[in-house]
Write an enzyme that holds these catalytic residues in place. Structure first.
Site, mmCIF file in Angstrom:
data_model
loop_
_atom_site.group_PDB
_atom_site.id
_atom_site.type_symbol
_atom_site.label_atom_id
_atom_site.label_comp_id
_atom_site.label_asym_id
_atom_site.label_seq_id
_atom_site.Cartn_x
_atom_site.Cartn_y
_atom_site.Cartn_z
ATOM 1 C CG ASP A 192 -1.965 1.176 1.237
ATOM 2 O OD1 ASP A 192 -2.963 1.157 0.644
ATOM 3 O OD2 ASP A 192 -1.313 2.106 1.913
ATOM 4 C CB THR A 207 -3.762 2.129 -2.137
ATOM 5 O OG1 THR A 207 -3.310 3.547 -2.109
ATOM 6 C CG2 THR A 207 -3.953 1.654 -3.512
ATOM 7 C CG ASP A 208 -3.950 -2.637 1.075
ATOM 8 O OD1 ASP A 208 -3.469 -3.117 -0.437
ATOM 9 O OD2 ASP A 208 -2.931 -2.841 1.746
ATOM 10 C CG LEU A 209 -8.665 0.413 3.582
ATOM 11 C CD1 LEU A 209 -8.958 1.546 4.635
ATOM 12 C CD2 LEU A 209 -9.221 -1.055 4.205
ATOM 13 N N GLY A 230 -10.103 -3.083 -2.242
ATOM 14 C CA GLY A 230 -11.225 -3.904 -1.879
ATOM 15 C C GLY A 230 -12.353 -3.541 -2.191
#
Length: 419
Positions: free
Chosen positions: A146, A178-180, A183
């Site tokens: 991330d 960015t990960d969230l 997702g």
């Protein structure tokens, strides 16, 4: 009834982007089967402190980080580096509608668990691959994290105090944004592909990259550059297109001021005690205020610093000018609106009794979200799931456990009565 009742998800993902997506699917009612390594499980189980404490106040092996992204799932511990573990995963995939994985490009092909292999045994399977840089391109083989994606994808260049000011260096966002976001893009893509599969009997492969996601949600900042030709710069909490729209100092702290149009600016000036400011040609329109930002903002900061935050917040809220206190996390959960919306939840847990968490923000009118349980223990449901899907009995499971193919927690074993 839940929106995704009857949908089964095989979750081969770990860390955050994939687990965040599958947690949302679990919230929506899908049966999410989280496959983990028998030794250690999801890496985030060890990302502490803080740790969850059991009913006696002793720390467990479950980190707060792991708990935030895995509620409502069932954990199955399988070592699929060997042929028997691979066979189990393939057999499970026959009974699933969706598979989510975030291994490096090609990482699952050597186990026969890539999309092409599983499509051959389940043509309706929606298979979502989450990687750092996607399945193609010169960076495809690179690992993606991330913070690195926030850097390469431009987010850090527009986050933080302006260049040359105290602390004026590029900053990452305070959560793995960015990960969230990846997702959340995964959830929408999976549901779209599931709709297609239900109508046409055809699954598909979803290629989702952290970098692609990051570039996509640069949003107005990307458009500003593509349309205007100027490279956006860091502006602290200030907005590139609207003024005044930033954190403002007060006599005892800060508050967020978010003036979105000229009418709001006029009302803000009334509360400020300087109504003539709204008719000054240099500030009468938003375009003029943006052009004269360097003159206007210091003046406003000087005036606002003479009174405490509560004074300005009360006056601005009464005048319907958007504003907000800058809350710490503890203040967030003490906020009456947050409490009224029930955003803090308590979920049952086998060792801790109950685990606090944060509710899913989606409110369905006909199929409300009902949470089953907190994030599972490693291998907590191995026996139950393999019994349900593959018909394995206690003797067969014990043999797999002895061979190291599966991990069976005390809660994950099958009793003889289920043989």
């Amino acid at each position: 009834m839940k929106p995704l009742d009857g949908v089964r998800v095989l979750d081969l993902s770990r860390i955050l982007a994939g687990p965040w997506a599958t947690q949302v699917l679990a919230d929506f009612g899908a049966d999410v089967i989280k496959v983990e390594r028998p030794e250690g499980g999801d890496d985030t189980r060890g990302w502490g402190p803080p740790w969850l404490h059991d009913a006696n106040g002793q720390p467990t092996a479950e980190s707060a980080y792991y708990l935030c992204a895995n509620r409502g799932k069932r954990s199955v511990a399988i070592d699929f580096t060997g042929q028997e573990g691979q066979r189990l995963i393939r057999e499970m995939a026959r009974h699933c509608d969706i598979l989510v994985e975030n291994y490096k490009v090609g990482g699952l092909a050597k186990y026969g668990l890539d999309y092409a292999s599983l499509k051959a045994i389940n043509p309706r399977l929606v298979y979502c691959s989450i990687t750092g840089f996607g399945q193609t391109g010169p960076y495809a083989k690179r690992a993606g994290y991330d913070a690195a994606i926030q850097a390469i994808g431009g987010l850090m260049s527009i986050t933080g105090e302006p260049e040359g000011s105290p602390g004026g260096v590029p900053q990452k966002v305070g959560v793995a944004a960015t990960d969230l976001m990846t997702g959340m893009y995964a959830v929408s893509a999976i549901l779209a592909a599931l709709r297609h599969a239900e109508r046409h009997g055809e699954g598909q492969h979803i290629d989702l990259a952290l970098l692609d996601t990051q570039v996509a949600w640069l949003a107005n900042q990307a458009s500003n550059y593509l349309v205007g030709g100027e490279v956006p710069q860091r502006q602290g909490s200030a907005h590139p297109n609207i003024v005044p729209y930033q954190v403002m100092p007060t006599a005892d702290g800060y508050f967020m001021l978010a003036v979105g149009n000229d009418g709001q600016f006029a009302r803000f000036c009334e509360v400020l005690g300087d109504p003539e400011l709204a008719t000054d040609p240099r500030y009468a329109t938003n375009a003029a205020r943006v052009a004269n930002r360097d003159r206007l903002v210091p003046y406003l900061e000087q005036r606002l610093a003479t009174r405490p935050s509560a004074h300005w917040l009360a006056g601005l809220e009464a005048a319907t000018v958007p504003c907000a206190p800058v809350n710490r996390i503890d203040q967030v959960f003490d906020d009456p609106q947050v409490q009224a919306r029930g955003l803090r939840i308590e979920l049952p847990h086998p060792t801790a009794g109950h685990v606090p968490g944060v509710a899913n923000p989606v409110r369905f009118s006909a199929t409300p979200i009902a949470y089953g349980h907190a994030a599972p223990g490693l291998g907590e449901h191995t026996g139950t799931v393999l019994g349900e899907l593959l018909g394995l009995d206690a003797t067969e499971l014990a043999a797999l456990g002895s061979a190291g193919v599966v991990g069976l927690s005390a809660a994950g074993k099958v009793s003889d009565e289920n043989d």
